[in-house]
Scaffold this active site. Structure first.
Site, mmCIF file in Angstrom:
data_model
loop_
_atom_site.group_PDB
_atom_site.id
_atom_site.type_symbol
_atom_site.label_atom_id
_atom_site.label_comp_id
_atom_site.label_asym_id
_atom_site.label_seq_id
_atom_site.Cartn_x
_atom_site.Cartn_y
_atom_site.Cartn_z
ATOM 1 N N ASP A 9 -44.840 6.998 15.123
ATOM 2 C CA ASP A 9 -46.111 6.282 14.954
ATOM 3 C C ASP A 9 -46.705 6.168 16.375
ATOM 4 O O ASP A 9 -46.068 5.967 17.413
ATOM 5 C CB ASP A 9 -45.741 4.842 14.450
ATOM 6 C CG ASP A 9 -47.075 4.190 14.600
ATOM 7 O OD1 ASP A 9 -47.715 4.275 13.512
ATOM 8 O OD2 ASP A 9 -47.170 2.880 14.946
ATOM 9 N N GLU A 57 -47.718 11.218 14.460
ATOM 10 C CA GLU A 57 -48.921 10.742 14.280
ATOM 11 C C GLU A 57 -49.828 10.719 15.432
ATOM 12 O O GLU A 57 -49.673 9.758 16.181
ATOM 13 C CB GLU A 57 -48.830 9.177 13.430
ATOM 14 C CG GLU A 57 -50.257 8.544 13.191
ATOM 15 C CD GLU A 57 -50.388 7.453 13.280
ATOM 16 O OE1 GLU A 57 -51.175 6.654 12.577
ATOM 17 O OE2 GLU A 57 -49.465 6.592 14.021
#
Length: 999
Positions: free
Chosen positions: A668, A721
């Site tokens: 993330d 990401e």
């Protein structure tokens, strides 16, 4: 330390039939008195001639004393020593008895003088009886009086010589333990006559065993040795030595009887106090002692083995070793000590008495460290790839004893203690030791096992204290509770077949269709094991190859969806235990479904019980506040440049893959890690060493993490990401790009640009889409710059962004048709697919972690149920055809796998392209994003395909469409079109995507 009177009640218990240890003789009293009188006489003795000193010393002795001294002098020193070592022998007993008789006479003659002198010159005797510390001062004076010259010492020694012989017979060495049974009762009775005073003197006697030899030369030499010990021990040492004098005899006889502990012969050793000194005591009480094992436990000392225990609130502590049973002296404030005349440290246990209960346990401070030098070296280097096996809390068997070993990294702490349910959350008595310069604190606690709650009580550099959850905890309490839980895994995996074949092909060359879910809200209220009964079947039925779990690691705030992690090594306890989570992963694997997990190494929350300023100073976060604070989320960023922090995160990635069989990590917020100026204004960030904005530490960390995971766990995939155009996110770490950096080493990257552009296009009214046609085609400009995943994730269906179907313009029919056409385009586009839960059946509401998907939309009793079920049926068929068609996934990262047919038909809102497999077998994908049917729409095609037939049509009636289809095979015509030698004519349904394959 404070001498202990007889009335303290701390005398060791004797075994059955054992005689009570004898009290000091009058001769011992005389000797002790003379020794304590030395400080006051010292000045006069130094000033007077040596001869006068000798006369003065001789005058102080009675005729009886001289007689005894002469008798003693006629014996050789060796014979005297043998008599002491073997007091049970007849000759030695007789000699000892005679010496005691002489001592009694001598004591009678000098008793008044002795007592008077003692009262006038020192408070040692009173201190011994009243536990006053004044005796320490006397000892210091005694040492000072002895030190000026060996000559003076030698002349003082004869004055004490006669008393020495008697004291040797009653000294609290190993010889007395055996001799006391053979000593005549008469001597015992005489000793008992002056019991209270003699107790103190006996203590003093124990510190003066150097005078045991009757020979003048030997006595002088030993006295000098005693002086040296006194000097070394400082003023407090002498009275401290007195403490064990009464303790030792109780443990000696049982040791001799049982044969489990060997008694120390009286080899003229200087007995020392077993009590904890004032400095160590203060540090232990304050929780700031870095080496408690050097103080507590059992330690060889002159005179035997010193036992020390720190047991707050205990009434008594008794050492047990075989038949030996010795109660330690209560030194106050939870400290207990005793000196046993043993040759070596025995195997022993402690019996600890508390109010209302008695506990028999091992001594936590008798064990060697549970971490070795290699572990500490690797931790310091930041290369311990199995860090979770070294730090944290681990139930184990150490040196044959079951318990739990604790270890935590806190280099700035002044002290660390373990606190938990096993000590009623009072860690005072469980002080950890610091292992060198590693910053690691360690303690093995016997009899503490799985299921106990714990935290670390850390003393900060400023002296304040904080209780922290274990950063390496592998299990936690259910939030909002914050304690760590001791755990070990007993799970037996059943996914060997899955693991064996998952590495057969890399993720970017295999079908990869992902269903993203938030476990706590997918079916609210279900546990991991209950989810294991429903989730695998549901996902398998829909044809997805993988599930991606939003962060599973423990997090205190459910509203963060798991993206503000405090327990990086613990699956959230909201749904069950770590083994329950293993069961869920295992169940998915056995159903043929891979498991990806969101992993959050970018930042962590500021909770004061977690990682923030863990040991009182910035530790896991960067020391520069500008780099530590994350401007968007109010959290703290990790210090990726610190070896131990980098190690913490790299090992964490490996941990999830190895311990929980996770098949991939979706990392993330990578962009926030890569740029120093991420969400920061000028002046709020500091350039790197080259003047740039790249976070070089984060780059190195990501490269190391990826390299380590791929090396250790074959078949896994890491997914970034990353929302910027950073070069080489999915390039190998050893291949440098134009920017000069090696690749970050990820396997796949979320294509955030495609997601943003395509959703923006679909949100426009169809009449306006021709002006935004490039938003659907631009992705092919950079489609092969990285290995991409096309994500429709949770981020796109929350916070006012609306659900996928609600983003579509038009009425309900058009919205559903728009979703179906979009999904068909997405599955055909180069790249892997990811779809968030609830979007597979066109949920109209945004996702909420509080109640999850609107499953009621699929209830047959609901009127619009066919509309939602139709979209879900489409998703199932998309996955089925996709997985069976290599052209749709085999060359996702190779330009040879894609060819445009028409990409510029903006006025028609039409896109058409070919997907090819390595053998050149094509799939034709055509999307019509206009709400009108286009009859006989001509498209150029290769001329080597004799006919095409529909493989999938999103407008089919079973999906809720208008059922405009091409039921028969479509044959090419020799008319060139779109630069192709042949062409076909199709009927394009409204708001639909059609896939055709060679017939």
């Amino acid at each position: 330390m404070t001498p202990r009177p007889e009335s303290s009640g701390s005398r060791p218990k004797g075994t059955a039939g054992e005689k009570i240890p004898e009290q000091p003789t009058a001769a011992q009293q005389k000797s002790a008195t003379k020794k304590t009188a030395v400080p006051k006489q010292g000045a006069a003795k130094k000033a007077a001639p040596a001869k006068a000193t000798a006369k003065k010393a001789a005058a102080a002795k009675t005729t009886v004393g001289k007689t005894v001294a002469k008798k003693a002098a006629t014996k050789k020193a060796a014979a005297e020593k043998t008599a002491v070592e073997q007091p049970a022998a007849g000759t030695a007993t007789a000699k000892k008895t005679a010496a005691k008789k002489a001592a009694v006479k001598k004591s009678a003659a000098k008793k008044a003088t002795t007592v008077k002198a003692t009262a006038a010159k020192t408070t040692a005797v009173k201190a011994a009886a009243s536990k006053s510390t004044a005796a320490e001062t006397v000892a210091g004076k005694a040492a000072a009086a002895k030190s000026p010259a060996a000559k003076t010492t030698a002349k003082k020694a004869p004055a004490k010589k006669a008393g020495t012989a008697e004291r040797a017979a009653a000294t609290t060495t190993g010889a007395e333990a055996v001799a006391k049974k053979a000593t005549p009762a008469k001597a015992t009775a005489k000793k008992a006559a002056a019991k209270k005073t003699a107790t103190a003197k006996k203590t003093a006697t124990a510190t003066s065993t150097v005078a045991e030899s009757p020979a003048k030369k030997t006595t002088a030499g030993k006295a000098s040795a005693d002086e040296a010990v006194a000097k070394k021990s400082a003023a407090k040492k002498a009275p401290a030595r007195k403490a064990p004098a009464r303790k030792a005899p109780a443990g000696q006889a049982p040791a001799g009887d049982a044969g489990s502990a060997q008694v120390v012969p009286p080899e003229m050793e200087v007995a020392v106090s077993p009590a904890v000194d004032a400095v160590d005591r203060e540090r232990l009480l304050a929780g700031t002692h870095h080496a408690p094992h050097s103080v507590l436990g059992a330690h060889p000392v002159p005179g035997g083995i010193a036992f020390r225990a720190f047991r707050p609130y205990a009434l008594s502590v008794t050492v047990v070793s075989g038949e030996l049973r010795a109660e330690l002296h209560n030194d106050g404030e939870g400290f207990f000590s005793g000196l046993l005349p043993l040759r070596e440290v025995p195997a022993y246990r402690l019996i600890v008495e508390y109010e209302g209960t008695v506990l028999e346990t091992e001594d936590a401070y008798r064990f060697l460290p549970t971490l070795g030098d290699l572990d500490l070296h690797l931790i310091g280097e930041g290369r311990h790839e199995e860090l979770w096996t070294a730090l944290g809390a681990h139930p184990t068997t150490h040196e044959g004893v079951t318990g739990t070993r604790f270890a935590v990294w806190a280099p700035n702490a002044r002290g660390v203690r373990v606190t938990g349910t096993f000590n009623f959350w009072d860690g005072t008595g469980h002080v950890m030791r610091s292992l060198g310069s590693s910053g690691v604190w360690e303690l093995f606690l016997p009899d503490v096992g799985e299921g106990e709650l714990y935290k670390f009580e850390i003393t900060r550099p400023d002296g304040s204290k904080t209780q922290r959850a274990d950063p390496m905890a592998r299990r936690t309490e259910v939030p909002p509770a914050t304690s760590s839980v001791i755990t070990s895994s007993e799970y037996e995996w059943g996914d060997a077949e899955w693991l064996a074949r998952r590495a057969e092909a890399p993720a970017h060359e295999a079908p990869f269709s992902v269903y993203e879910i938030h476990l706590p809200s997918w079916r609210p209220g279900l546990t991991y094991r209950q989810l294991a009964e429903q989730l695998p079947g549901y996902v398998k039925n829909l044809g997805f190859t993988h599930v991606e779990l939003m962060p599973v690691a423990e997090h205190p705030f459910g509203g963060s969806w798991g993206y503000q992690v405090t327990g990086f090594y613990a699956p959230t306890a909201r749904l069950g235990t770590p083994d329950d989570f293993r069961y869920l992963v295992d169940s998915l694997h056995r159903a043929g479904i891979g498991v990806l997990m969101d992993w959050v190494p970018a930042h962590f929350p500021r909770d004061d019980w977690a990682l923030a300023e863990f040991d009182g100073r910035p530790l896991y976060e960067h020391e520069d506040p500008l780099r530590a604070a994350h401007p968007d989320w109010g959290t703290l960023e990790f210090d990726f440049g610190r070896n131990e922090v980098r190690n913490f995160l790299v090992a964490n990635a490996v941990y999830w893959c190895e311990e929980f069989h996770i098949d991939g990590l979706r990392v993330d917020a990578v962009a926030s890690m890569l740029y120093l100026d991420y969400s920061r204004e000028p002046g709020q960030w500091t350039p790197n060493e080259h003047g740039g904005r790249e976070n070089l530490d984060a780059v190195a960390f990501l490269q190391e993490m990826n390299a380590t995971v791929y090396r250790r766990v074959p078949g896994v995939v890491t997914i970034a990401e990353e929302s910027t155009a950073w070069d080489g996110v999915t390039r190998a770490t050893h291949h440098k790009g134009p920017s000069g950096f090696g690749g970050l080493g990820f396997g796949l990257k979320w294509n955030m640009g495609w997601m943003h552009d395509s959703l923006q296009y679909m949100s426009h009214e169809p009449v306006h889409r021709k002006y935004h046609h490039g938003e659907m085609t631009f992705s092919m400009v950079y489609a092969y710059s990285e290995n991409y995943v096309l994500p429709i994730s949770h981020d796109e269906v929350v916070h006012g962004k609306r659900s996928l179907v609600s983003k579509m313009p038009g009425d309900w029919w058009q919205q559903r048709a728009g979703v179906r056409s979009y999904l068909g385009f997405m599955w055909a586009h180069p790249g892997k697919q990811l779809l968030f839960m609830g979007q597979e059946f066109a949920q109209g509401a945004e996702w909420s972690e509080a109640h999850g998907p609107d499953w009621w939309l699929l209830d047959p009793g609901y009127g619009a149920e066919p509309d939602h079920r139709g979209v879900r049926d489409l998703v199932r068929d998309l996955n089925t055809v996709y997985r069976a068609t290599p052209a749709l996934w085999r060359l996702d990262t190779d330009p040879a796998g894609f060819e445009w047919i028409v990409g510029d038909a903006a006025d028609d809102n039409v896109l058409a392209f070919l997907r090819l497999d390595p053998e050149g077998v094509p799939v034709l994908a055509v999307s019509n994003f206009a709400p009108v049917t286009r009859q006989d729409y001509r498209l150029g095609v290769p001329d080597d395909v004799p006919a095409w037939h529909e493989a999938l049509n999103t407008d089919a009636a079973r999906y809720g469409g208008s059922d405009v289809i091409n039921p028969d095979p479509v044959k090419p015509e020799p008319q060139s079109w779109h630069g192709r030698p042949a062409s076909i004519r199709l009927t394009l349904p409204p708001l639909a995507t059609v896939w055709l394959r060679p017939a």
